[in-house]
Design a protein around this motif. Sequence first.
Motif, PDB file in Angstrom:
ATOM      1  N   CYS A  26       7.045  -0.449   4.352  1.00 30.71           N
ATOM      2  CA  CYS A  26       7.552  -1.688   4.941  1.00 30.71           C
ATOM      3  C   CYS A  26       8.042  -2.690   3.905  1.00 30.71           C
ATOM      4  CB  CYS A  26       6.453  -2.361   5.762  1.00 30.71           C
ATOM      5  SG  CYS A  26       5.104  -3.010   4.739  1.00 30.71           S
ATOM      6  N   GLN A  37       0.854  -1.184   0.000  1.00 34.14           N
ATOM      7  CA  GLN A  37       0.000   0.000   0.000  1.00 34.14           C
ATOM      8  C   GLN A  37       0.890   1.234   0.000  1.00 34.14           C
ATOM      9  OE1 GLN A  37      -3.357  -0.301   2.664  1.00 34.14           O
ATOM     10  NE2 GLN A  37      -3.782  -2.362   1.961  1.00 34.14           N
ATOM     11  N   CYS A  38       1.338   1.720   1.173  1.00 35.07           N
ATOM     12  CA  CYS A  38       2.245   2.877   1.133  1.00 35.07           C
ATOM     13  C   CYS A  38       3.642   2.453   0.691  1.00 35.07           C
ATOM     14  CB  CYS A  38       2.302   3.582   2.481  1.00 35.07           C
ATOM     15  SG  CYS A  38       3.364   2.787   3.719  1.00 35.07           S
ATOM     16  N   GLY A  39       3.980   1.182   0.912  1.00 40.97           N
ATOM     17  CA  GLY A  39       5.276   0.676   0.484  1.00 40.97           C
ATOM     18  C   GLY A  39       6.415   0.884   1.467  1.00 40.97           C
ATOM     19  N   CYS A  42       3.994  -3.544   9.574  1.00 42.30           N
ATOM     20  CA  CYS A  42       3.260  -2.902   8.487  1.00 42.30           C
ATOM     21  C   CYS A  42       2.040  -2.250   9.109  1.00 42.30           C
ATOM     22  CB  CYS A  42       2.823  -3.910   7.428  1.00 42.30           C
ATOM     23  SG  CYS A  42       1.819  -3.168   6.107  1.00 42.30           S
ATOM     24  N   ARG A  43       1.813  -1.002   8.792  1.00 38.05           N
ATOM     25  CA  ARG A  43       0.673  -0.286   9.357  1.00 38.05           C
ATOM     26  C   ARG A  43      -0.462  -0.133   8.361  1.00 38.05           C
ATOM     27  NH1 ARG A  43       1.666  -1.991  13.648  1.00 38.05           N
ATOM     28  NH2 ARG A  43       3.068  -0.973  15.105  1.00 38.05           N
ATOM     29  N   CYS A  44      -0.316  -0.739   7.187  1.00 37.33           N
ATOM     30  CA  CYS A  44      -1.337  -0.542   6.151  1.00 37.33           C
ATOM     31  C   CYS A  44      -2.164  -1.782   5.846  1.00 37.33           C
ATOM     32  CB  CYS A  44      -0.693  -0.086   4.846  1.00 37.33           C
ATOM     33  SG  CYS A  44       0.170   1.482   4.953  1.00 37.33           S
ATOM     34  N   THR A  45      -1.524  -2.927   5.689  1.00 36.15           N
ATOM     35  CA  THR A  45      -2.209  -4.049   5.038  1.00 36.15           C
ATOM     36  C   THR A  45      -2.889  -5.021   5.987  1.00 36.15           C
ATOM     37  OG1 THR A  45      -0.335  -5.572   5.035  1.00 36.15           O
ATOM     38  CG2 THR A  45      -0.457  -3.994   3.228  1.00 36.15           C
TER      39      THR A  45
END
Length: 90
Positions: free
Chosen positions: A29, A25-27, A61-64
């Motif tokens: 990590c 997502q943001c990439g 990871c804070r997104c997925t």
Amino acid sequence: TIEGVAASEPGARLRDAFVARGAVQCGFCTPGLMVQASHLIEREQARDETEIRRGIEGNLCRCTGYRKIIEAIAAAAADAATQGAGHGDR
Ligand code: FES
């Protein structure tokens, strides 16, 4: 390094698995996860979800929510197993 992983054929398959499953997502990590996943796959330590979860427990990871990341690593590990890309317990 991520550059070394990216330059390898198994690394390219891992990258493609991350992209295909929406594991990026943001990439932020992603480089660390791909290096760690490559290590796990190479050592045949990504044979199931438990091993993968254990293997990436130090990568945040804070997104997925990890589900897509785990699916991508599992797919790349299965692909590597069929390609004979693992190197056992060296
Ligand atoms: Fe954003 Fe993992 S994709 S922190």
